[in-house]
Design an enzyme around this catalytic site. Sequence first.
Site, PDB file in Angstrom:
ATOM      1  CE  LYS A 289      14.531 -10.306  -9.057  1.00 39.36           C
ATOM      2  NZ  LYS A 289      15.030 -10.338  -7.796  1.00 39.36           N
TER       3      LYS A 289
ATOM      4  CD  GLU B 220      17.973 -12.266  -6.779  1.00 40.00           C
ATOM      5  OE1 GLU B 220      17.256 -12.899  -5.859  1.00 40.00           O
ATOM      6  OE2 GLU B 220      17.722 -11.254  -7.236  1.00 40.00           O
TER       7      GLU B 220
ATOM      8  CB  CYS C 296      -0.884  -0.167   1.304  1.00 39.88           C
ATOM      9  SG  CYS C 296      -1.991  -1.132   1.449  1.00 39.88           S
TER      10      CYS C 296
ATOM     11  NE  ARG D 136       4.677   1.729   0.053  1.00 43.31           N
ATOM     12  CZ  ARG D 136       5.680   1.564   0.844  1.00 43.31           C
ATOM     13  NH1 ARG D 136       6.918   1.979   0.363  1.00 43.31           N
ATOM     14  NH2 ARG D 136       5.699   1.041   2.139  1.00 43.31           N
TER      15      ARG D 136
ATOM     16  CG  ASN E  75       0.875   0.168   4.491  1.00 41.78           C
ATOM     17  OD1 ASN E  75       0.659  -1.000   4.172  1.00 41.78           O
ATOM     18  ND2 ASN E  75       2.034   0.613   4.394  1.00 41.78           N
ATOM     19  N   GLY E  76      -1.078  -1.575   6.456  1.00 40.27           N
ATOM     20  CA  GLY E  76      -0.877  -2.268   7.608  1.00 40.27           C
ATOM     21  C   GLY E  76      -2.235  -3.197   7.969  1.00 40.27           C
TER      22      GLY E  76
ATOM     23  CD  GLU F  80      10.420 -11.218  -7.531  1.00 39.82           C
ATOM     24  OE1 GLU F  80      11.635 -11.234  -7.672  1.00 39.82           O
ATOM     25  OE2 GLU F  80      10.156 -10.307  -6.596  1.00 39.82           O
TER      26      GLU F  80
ATOM     27  CG  HIS G  26      21.766 -36.316  -2.960  1.00 39.71           C
ATOM     28  ND1 HIS G  26      22.296 -37.238  -2.505  1.00 39.71           N
ATOM     29  CD2 HIS G  26      22.946 -35.424  -3.225  1.00 39.71           C
ATOM     30  CE1 HIS G  26      23.547 -36.990  -2.326  1.00 39.71           C
ATOM     31  NE2 HIS G  26      23.806 -35.800  -2.863  1.00 39.71           N
TER      32      HIS G  26
ATOM     33  CE  LYS H 146      11.811  -2.292  -4.690  1.00 36.19           C
ATOM     34  NZ  LYS H 146      12.371  -3.505  -5.081  1.00 36.19           N
TER      35      LYS H 146
ATOM     36  CD1 TRP I  61       0.301  -6.626  -2.858  1.00 35.22           C
ATOM     37  CD2 TRP I  61       0.073  -7.221  -0.644  1.00 35.22           C
ATOM     38  NE1 TRP I  61       0.725  -7.595  -2.868  1.00 35.22           N
ATOM     39  CE2 TRP I  61       0.444  -8.229  -1.265  1.00 35.22           C
ATOM     40  CE3 TRP I  61      -0.344  -7.217   0.615  1.00 35.22           C
ATOM     41  CZ2 TRP I  61       0.577  -9.385  -0.744  1.00 35.22           C
ATOM     42  CZ3 TRP I  61      -0.083  -8.568   1.460  1.00 35.22           C
ATOM     43  CH2 TRP I  61       0.442  -9.443   0.633  1.00 35.22           C
TER      44      TRP I  61
HETATM   45  O1  M6R Z   1      12.923  -4.674   0.963  1.00 31.79           O
HETATM   46  P1  M6R Z   1      13.403  -5.896   1.352  1.00 31.79           P
HETATM   47  O2  M6R Z   1      14.715  -6.080   0.759  1.00 31.79           O
HETATM   48  O3  M6R Z   1      13.400  -6.223   2.696  1.00 31.79           O
HETATM   49  O4  M6R Z   1      12.673  -6.775   0.575  1.00 31.79           O
HETATM   50  C1  M6R Z   1      12.904  -8.308   0.864  1.00 31.79           C
HETATM   51  C2  M6R Z   1      12.064  -9.132  -0.214  1.00 31.79           C
HETATM   52  O5  M6R Z   1      10.712  -8.993  -0.128  1.00 31.79           O
HETATM   53  C3  M6R Z   1      12.641  -8.657  -1.641  1.00 31.79           C
HETATM   54  O6  M6R Z   1      13.769  -8.917  -1.891  1.00 31.79           O
HETATM   55  C4  M6R Z   1      11.604  -9.547  -2.630  1.00 31.79           C
HETATM   56  O7  M6R Z   1      12.158 -10.808  -2.590  1.00 31.79           O
HETATM   57  C5  M6R Z   1      12.023  -9.127  -4.140  1.00 31.79           C
HETATM   58  N1  M6R Z   1      10.695  -8.812  -4.807  1.00 31.79           N
HETATM   59  C6  M6R Z   1      12.899  -9.883  -5.050  1.00 31.79           C
HETATM   60  O8  M6R Z   1      12.897  -9.527  -6.088  1.00 31.79           O
END
Ligand code: M6R
Length: 617
Positions: free
Chosen positions: A491, A487, A2, A27, A101-102, A494, A510, A612, A75
Amino acid sequence: MCGIVGYVGSKQAEAVVVEGLRRLEYRGYDSAGIALVHDGELVWDKRAGKLANLDKALAEDALPASSTGIGHTRWATHGAPTDRNAHPHLGATGRVALVHNGIIENFAVLRDELVAQGHEMLSETDTEVAAHLVECALEDGTTLTEAMQAVCGRLAGAFTLVAVDGRDPDRVVAARRNSPLVVGIGDGENFIASDVAAFIEHTRDALELGQDQVVTITRDDVTVTDFEGRPAQAGSYRPYHVDWDLSAAEKGGFDWFMRKEIHEQPGAITDSMLGRHDAAGALQLDELRITEEELRNVDKIILVGCGTANYAGMVAKYAIEHWTRIPCEVELAHEFRYRDPILTRDTLVVAISQSGETADTLMAIRHAREQRSKVLAICNTNGSTIPRESDAVIYTHAGPEIGVASTKGFMTQLVACYLLGLYLAQVRGTKYGDEIAQVVRELEQMPLHVQRLLDAAEQVNQLARELFSARSVLFLGRHTGFPIALEGALKLKELAYIHAEGFAAGELKHGPIALVEDRLPVFCIVPPQGRDHLHDKMVSGIQEVRARGARTIVLAEEGDEEVTPYADDLIRLPRVPTLLQPMVAVVPLQLFACELATRMGNDVDQPRNLAKSVTVE
Ligand code: M6R
């Protein structure tokens, strides 16, 4: 999670608020809404879906002129992403509009209470309860500020609330507990937002609020109190100047923020190294507020973070243990406190977070501090909660990261982790000065190496075009290549919404090798040659998957000819030490995910279901 905007000034509030929401849409993008104070009452509009839907509605049916307003981009937590659940929410008589927000954890009890008093709730949200309560509190002649103070004391959970009163045209009131809120200080105008990006085109002077504070903005004044209405203590909130400008928050000719941010990495590395070592290569982390003696006493390091930040922690473990011989554990922040970790005064907890607002990470550091451990934050966001609640901070200087998928944030987290490891080695004397200086020189070369990979992006883009119809992709790595495999897979999940998994290559046999089938794309991150047989073992792993029909996409350093026979596609990486290889190996994987998602027609900057900054646990 949010985005929230509030404005009082002389400009058209609708334009300021909607533009602010545009910059905060990363956000959350389940719905967007706005409320303005006009002629003694509220006018408002709110729409499910992206901000574009609200834009369209406002273009067709404009709201009347106003210089005071609030807005929200959502969100969803409580209730589906519908018009009805979109914020702002109004009180029973429509006098108060409020955005949130929250999560208000005790909303069910409060809601029952209100319903018993005859209130009709129009949404499924927890937020609407707060709107009703604030409006009720106003009825006996109090100000919106006093009403907000009174209501906050009754709420449990995490919240940023921002409200306007239709009968009070020159005031916006906000409150925060465990959720982000900054104030923008302008000339004859003031702003409230979840993030400075919302007002950066109007002012770079900001105020970071403390926990459990209520802020009231008018055109010419900003007042901060606690929830009991007492003026906030000096030092409990902090003015600061934002060191980036509007251009950093715009796409600058790229199709996506993410692509722009990938390309900004050379500069971000340079900025994150700046001023952190002297000409001889000795580390100087002046901002670190932990004494050298305390650092010498550290007997264990626990690195906590989520998602990509957790992978940065995994890379850090290899480097820090190697350079300092201090045992390191890496833990997902949301798992950390629930396993009752062994924490002492000599444990250093390193919290890695781009946003500085991730609730899971925040709760982890609070737990660590309660146990008297020292907490060091690695963070990209000045004014955010995690560094504020930590004993020490190393800021990464990536500039604003707006694409939901982290790229330059991750890259600079790696830089900060390396700097921390080297600094600990220097303070504890586990590496000679010339050894440290050598790594610093290698780090200084990284912007050039990354730039070369970016200049060769077309090869990766072409690959993405060829693999357009892939439904599953695997990533293999060993040693520091393992977190990069994770990672790369994250990516792709996501952004492309396809099955993607990262494995430690040694684990394949394994079980996971059963996944390999004809033409399955498998990215293989090959360690530099010549250390501990690591390289040769990885080459064996590549042969094993290729023998089972996989299409191997091999990332190997220049000059490594041993891998050539086993690579269906070969992406060359600059020659760098094993510990630093993540900084180059991750770049093609970022480019690949960005391009594949683009080809698939996905929204790269705002992937589905994500936000985000994850400010709920
Ligand atoms: O703001 P932060 O680094 O604490 O966020 C952590 C994760 O939510 C963040 O890295 C998330 O996994 C990303 N969307 C990855 O691309």
